[in-house]
Structures are given as C-alpha cells and as structure tokens.
Design a protein around this motif. Sequence first.
Motif, PDB file in Angstrom:
ATOM      1  N   GLN A 173       6.948  80.516 -18.091  1.00  0.00           N
ATOM      2  CA  GLN A 173       6.939  81.903 -17.632  1.00  0.00           C
ATOM      3  C   GLN A 173       5.516  82.434 -17.705  1.00  0.00           C
ATOM      4  O   GLN A 173       4.777  82.097 -18.622  1.00  0.00           O
ATOM      5  N   ASP A 174       5.139  83.225 -16.747  1.00  0.00           N
ATOM      6  CA  ASP A 174       3.876  83.965 -16.663  1.00  0.00           C
ATOM      7  C   ASP A 174       2.903  83.387 -15.642  1.00  0.00           C
ATOM      8  O   ASP A 174       1.890  84.019 -15.352  1.00  0.00           O
ATOM      9  N   ALA A 175       3.184  82.217 -15.103  1.00  0.00           N
ATOM     10  CA  ALA A 175       2.329  81.633 -14.068  1.00  0.00           C
ATOM     11  C   ALA A 175       0.866  81.590 -14.501  1.00  0.00           C
ATOM     12  O   ALA A 175      -0.032  81.938 -13.728  1.00  0.00           O
TER      13      ALA A 175
ATOM     14  N   MET B 161       8.552  74.221 -13.685  1.00  0.00           N
ATOM     15  CA  MET B 161       8.509  75.558 -13.100  1.00  0.00           C
ATOM     16  C   MET B 161       7.933  76.576 -14.059  1.00  0.00           C
ATOM     17  O   MET B 161       7.835  76.346 -15.270  1.00  0.00           O
ATOM     18  N   SER B 162       7.544  77.702 -13.512  1.00  0.00           N
ATOM     19  CA  SER B 162       7.202  78.889 -14.284  1.00  0.00           C
ATOM     20  C   SER B 162       7.904  80.061 -13.608  1.00  0.00           C
ATOM     21  O   SER B 162       8.497  79.907 -12.533  1.00  0.00           O
ATOM     22  N   VAL B 163       7.871  81.205 -14.241  1.00  0.00           N
ATOM     23  CA  VAL B 163       8.366  82.422 -13.596  1.00  0.00           C
ATOM     24  C   VAL B 163       7.158  83.267 -13.234  1.00  0.00           C
ATOM     25  O   VAL B 163       6.370  83.649 -14.111  1.00  0.00           O
TER      26      VAL B 163
ATOM     27  N   VAL C 167      16.704  82.971 -14.085  1.00  0.00           N
ATOM     28  CA  VAL C 167      15.913  82.161 -13.150  1.00  0.00           C
ATOM     29  C   VAL C 167      15.468  80.865 -13.826  1.00  0.00           C
ATOM     30  O   VAL C 167      15.540  79.773 -13.240  1.00  0.00           O
ATOM     31  N   GLN C 168      15.020  80.971 -15.082  1.00  0.00           N
ATOM     32  CA  GLN C 168      14.607  79.777 -15.821  1.00  0.00           C
ATOM     33  C   GLN C 168      15.779  78.809 -16.003  1.00  0.00           C
ATOM     34  O   GLN C 168      15.661  77.602 -15.739  1.00  0.00           O
TER      35      GLN C 168
END
Length: 369
Positions: free
Chosen positions: A263-265, A280-282, A152-153
């Motif tokens: 990642q981690d929002a 972005m983040s995941v 996704v990243q």
Amino acid sequence: MRRIAIAVAASTMSLSLAGCGMLGASGDSTTATPTKSNDITVGVLMPEKTNTRYAEFDYPIIKAKVAALTQNKGKTEYVNADGDAPTQDSQMQKMIDDKVDVILLDAVDSHKIAAMVKKAKEANIPVIAYDRLAEGPIDAYVSFDNELVGEVQGRTLVEAIGNADLSDKIVMVNGSPTDPNAGQFKQGALNELNGRVTIAKTYDTDKWSPEIAQASMTKAINAIGKDNIAGVYSANDAMAGGIIKALEAAGVSDGDLPPITGQDAELAAVQRIVAGEQYMSVYKPYPGEAEAAAEAAVAKVQGRDIQFDALTRDKVDSPTDKDIPAKLVTVVALTKSNIKETVVADGIYKVSEICTAAYKAACDAIGLK
C-alpha cells in the motif's frame, strides 16, 4: 451520505473527488465573505518517517494548495513526530501556543492524542484529522476509504493465488495497533480472505516497522515452511520490503516469491512490482486527499460553511464522537498492468524514475517506456 464507524466500517465505494466536482468547491475566493483574511497559518502534523509519502507528497501538496487558496498569503507549519506519540503531543502543544488558525493532524496514536485535540478545541483552533481518524472533538476527517483499501488488497491477493481454496495458507502482516487505519485495512482484507484461504499466521506491526515485519515473516516461515506459503498480506509497502528480505533470507528466489500485497505506491514498491518481487500495491491518489484537506482547512478557518459542508459530505464515527463530517477518497489496485495509467499519468513518478538501469529490462518487458 454514508457512515464509516471506526470499529465496524461499511464497505461501499466512496465517490471520487473528481466525479463530484469537489476539488473546486472552495477554490473561488469570491463565493463567500470569509470571517478571516487570507493571512492564515495552517499547522500540519504528520506521524512518522518510515513511510516516505508524508514528506514527498502529502505535505508539499497541502502547502501549495493553501498558498493557492489564499493568494500566497497563507502559511503552513510542518512537523513530523517520527512515530513517537509524546513528541507529537509536544508539537501540537507548540502549535496551540503559537495560535495557529487550524490544525491538520495525522495522529501517531489516535487514542492518546484526544487530550491535545480537546486542548485545541478549548483554544478555538479547529482540528481536521488527516489520513488517520483521531479521537476527541475533531471538526472533520479527510482520508481514503480505508476498509476499501483492505478489500482491494485481499481481493487482489486471492486473484493472484489463482483458484484459491482453504488449502492455500497465507500470512497476514498488519499495521500498527495504535493506528485506527490498520484495523480498517485488516477488516477489509478479512472480508475478502475469510472462507477463501487459510490465514495460517497473523501479526500486528508496531510503528509499521519494516524490521518488525521482517522478523514476523521469519517466524511465519519457520512455523509454516517457506514452500507452504501461498501468499502474504502486507498492509503497506515498507513492510512488504522487509517481508521480501525474510523470504529471500530463507532461500526463496525472486522468481518463486509468493504474491505479496502492499500500500502507498512507494517508488521502491513500484520497482519491485515491475521486477515481479511484489505483486501489488494500493495507489491512493495523494493529490485528491491532500488538496481536499487543504481546502477543508481553509474553508473552516475562514468561515466558508457552504464550501466546508460540500467538501465533507460523508460521516464517520470515532470511539469518542459521532457524525464527524468527512471526505473519503477511493483507491486503485496497482499492478504491472496499470502503472502507466496511475502513478505515471498522475505525475507521481516519471518513467525514468521507475525504470532505472536495474529495472530497464523489466520495464521493457511490460511495455513501460
């Protein structure tokens, strides 16, 4: 049934908890006669404090779910090793000595902890690996689909670059080499990046340190040139913050920052996304992972085998053990376009927490109200 090997992972999508109806699988205390009462103790060992999610989300959700599943008779004991493997060994030894009923383990070092997992096994204390796949004779593994996280990243980064080709140079700042998840994130990202862009520099980051990530990014800027970096793969949000500091120190203005993953929002990352600093983040739905882990722990220690098996239908392999029962939860790419539908809708953050005075104008611009 799907299999994820720790070294070479399959890249298919895992089923969501809600879609399978798994979250309620062990919630009914009348569905089986437990071999232990509700008066149980669940030991919870978390790995580090750089990432705020463990104290703010994971543990509170686990604690509440254990209480709900045991008519408020079950207890949780929580410790955090702050990134130090020997400290986690001592913490786990104390839980074994205290004779907790089951341990949820998020390992600092997945390899070094194997001896402690074996000690717990010898003491008849089940160990469920949480979020990171520990080595040794663990009873189950509950986490997100980690290779999918990296995919996704990587996919989102390529899309953000736009019309990407091999002339586009990116920097990869990966996670800690002692965390098996970091290798899976990296492999997933490479599945999407290889052959589509040029990976000009790549770094591993001890203990997921934002300071080390910042230093690595500074090295990359000096080697490649700040104007020649088309994008940055950052394995998590905390490191993305350090990477942005390095770019700004090199004279890159906020409006000219290349797309940067995360990642981690984390709240700070969501605000950076709103402001256009981080692309972005995941978002990993922590309630799904944490509640599934709590349910698996209670079902395991109470001998509810049917519920435990229903919760852990996936299979994974570690370097030491094969066919480990597992639950792998799917993830979502978090960008400006879906903040309201993800972290706000799930109650992770309120709009008022994201859209503080410094970010109000940016929130208004994307309709986040």
